[in-house]
Scaffold this motif. Sequence first.
Motif, mmCIF file in Angstrom:
data_model
loop_
_atom_site.group_PDB
_atom_site.id
_atom_site.type_symbol
_atom_site.label_atom_id
_atom_site.label_comp_id
_atom_site.label_asym_id
_atom_site.label_seq_id
_atom_site.Cartn_x
_atom_site.Cartn_y
_atom_site.Cartn_z
ATOM 1 N N LYS A 1 -2.271 0.896 -1.820
ATOM 2 C CA LYS A 1 -1.511 2.026 -1.296
ATOM 3 C C LYS A 1 -0.506 1.516 -0.267
ATOM 4 C CE LYS A 1 -3.419 5.012 1.551
ATOM 5 N NZ LYS A 1 -4.233 6.151 2.025
ATOM 6 N N VAL B 1 2.697 2.858 2.261
ATOM 7 C CA VAL B 1 3.244 4.077 2.860
ATOM 8 C C VAL B 1 4.677 3.837 3.302
ATOM 9 C CG1 VAL B 1 2.977 5.802 4.679
ATOM 10 C CG2 VAL B 1 0.950 4.780 3.629
ATOM 11 N N ALA C 1 6.157 11.201 5.359
ATOM 12 C CA ALA C 1 5.708 9.925 4.792
ATOM 13 C C ALA C 1 5.324 10.080 3.329
ATOM 14 C CB ALA C 1 4.530 9.384 5.598
ATOM 15 N N GLU D 1 3.174 8.298 0.177
ATOM 16 C CA GLU D 1 2.194 7.312 -0.257
ATOM 17 C C GLU D 1 2.531 6.869 -1.678
ATOM 18 O OE1 GLU D 1 -1.659 9.031 0.146
ATOM 19 O OE2 GLU D 1 -1.702 8.775 2.329
ATOM 20 N N ASP E 1 -1.931 3.108 -5.154
ATOM 21 C CA ASP E 1 -3.303 3.636 -5.079
ATOM 22 C C ASP E 1 -3.662 4.380 -6.363
ATOM 23 O OD1 ASP E 1 -5.751 3.939 -3.940
ATOM 24 O OD2 ASP E 1 -5.237 5.698 -2.760
ATOM 25 N N HIS F 1 -0.207 9.832 -6.928
ATOM 26 C CA HIS F 1 0.930 9.768 -6.007
ATOM 27 C C HIS F 1 2.229 9.785 -6.804
ATOM 28 C CE1 HIS F 1 -2.342 7.907 -3.496
ATOM 29 N NE2 HIS F 1 -1.923 8.905 -2.751
ATOM 30 N N GLN G 1 1.978 -5.017 2.681
ATOM 31 C CA GLN G 1 2.583 -3.725 2.338
ATOM 32 C C GLN G 1 3.827 -4.020 1.495
ATOM 33 O OE1 GLN G 1 2.040 0.002 3.649
ATOM 34 N NE2 GLN G 1 0.184 -1.011 2.962
ATOM 35 N N SER H 1 6.820 3.693 -8.861
ATOM 36 C CA SER H 1 6.393 4.501 -7.716
ATOM 37 C C SER H 1 7.579 4.965 -6.876
ATOM 38 C CB SER H 1 5.439 3.693 -6.828
ATOM 39 O OG SER H 1 4.211 3.485 -7.477
#
Length: 446
Positions: free
Chosen positions: A63, A65, A72, A74, A77, A90, A228, A289
């Motif tokens: 995940k 962010v 925000a 996400e 995930d 998501h 990240q 994503s």
Amino acid sequence: MALTGLEIYKQLPKKNCGECGTPTCLAFAMNLAAGKASLDSCPYVSDAAREALNAAAAPPIAKVVLGTGTAAVEMGDETELFRHDKRFYHETAIAIQVSDNLSNEELMAKVAAINELQFDRVGQHYTIQAIAIRHDADDPNAFQAAVAAVAAATRLNLILMANDAAVLKTAVAGVADRKPLLYAATAANYEAMTTLAKEFNCPLAVYGNGLEELAGLVDKIVALGCKQLVLDPGARETSRAVADFTQIRRLAIKKRFRSFGYPIIALTTAGDPLAEILQATNYISKYASLVVLRTAAKEHLLPLLSWRQNLYTDPQVPIRVEEKLNEIGAVNENSPVYVTTNFSLTYYSVEGEIESTKIPSYLLSVDTDGLSVLTAYADGKFEAEKIAGVMKKVGLENKVKHRRIIIPGAVAVLKGKLEDLTGWEVLVGPREASGIVAFARANLAS
């Protein structure tokens, strides 16, 4: 290498207590190996076992962010390849791209137009999530000025796109508290970009020229302490990009290949806006994503956002509205009364057509577990007894002085029984919502 279910089972307490939500520790271990359970669900796992199972307990796609606070987003995930196996959670974030080559007036006009990209459809609110600022100008200071101007003019999340870490650093310093996505770390600059992402605690996009280079870059960046990450395998031709995205998702979920266990970013390249939307639709459908577009026209984006909403709806749980008596327009005691199911698409289609009649009306939505008219009738959830019960429940007899109710034409067979149960006159409406306007003109015009 991911642990197998049996290897995980050896580390579990073997109490078979069921407190994790599965009946046995072996079943829990199998779910954990498949990425469909969290180790935190087991209250009895030891610290030593927890440490040993960290890799297996981690989701196959991390995940990440983007942004902070209520805005925000996400990403990642996810645990599934196919939506029918289990829902996707998501939804793809949509970003619109602007350039620091624009004049301040042009830039502010485009940001204002992006801020207005809000839609309401079938009871759902659609919006975009981010603005991407690309460094195209010869003057490096133009990027910092553009980022500052955009940040001041919008509450949308930010994506900062520059290959020079020094240029990116001057811009991110002023907006670091909003946790923008930094784009992108490459084979040539990954060390500087990783240092920058760690310094400001921002997510980092990783660009590789193909899957092999991308995997190697991710491993190097993770070794430097940055996790990240958002992946860009570099392909810009639609079929190649879709193939790469699918391979990344498959390897992450089926093979637990950690180098690809991160969300994917896709950049559209088609020159024609409609072709660009088609390209973005493919990317949303195949695991992106985050999609960055250039077009900001409402008529282009609404179909894309509608598709995204449909894709990320749980296929096993229909979208539904509340069971109640709804008022359309300035209703009074003489207003006609329509009845339909609480399936969202059915309800809002009927509501829109009733609004088009210009006759203030009541619309009674009956809870059918979110099924459409014929489906609900076939399943025994849209019957005369059910409709009569809801009429009484909402106090319909106290809302109008007439005793007439309009049912969908597809369930005309309910007319006689509903009249016997309620004593009301039952009018059989059109089979399709599109026929409501003509029906109203023929039967309800004063």
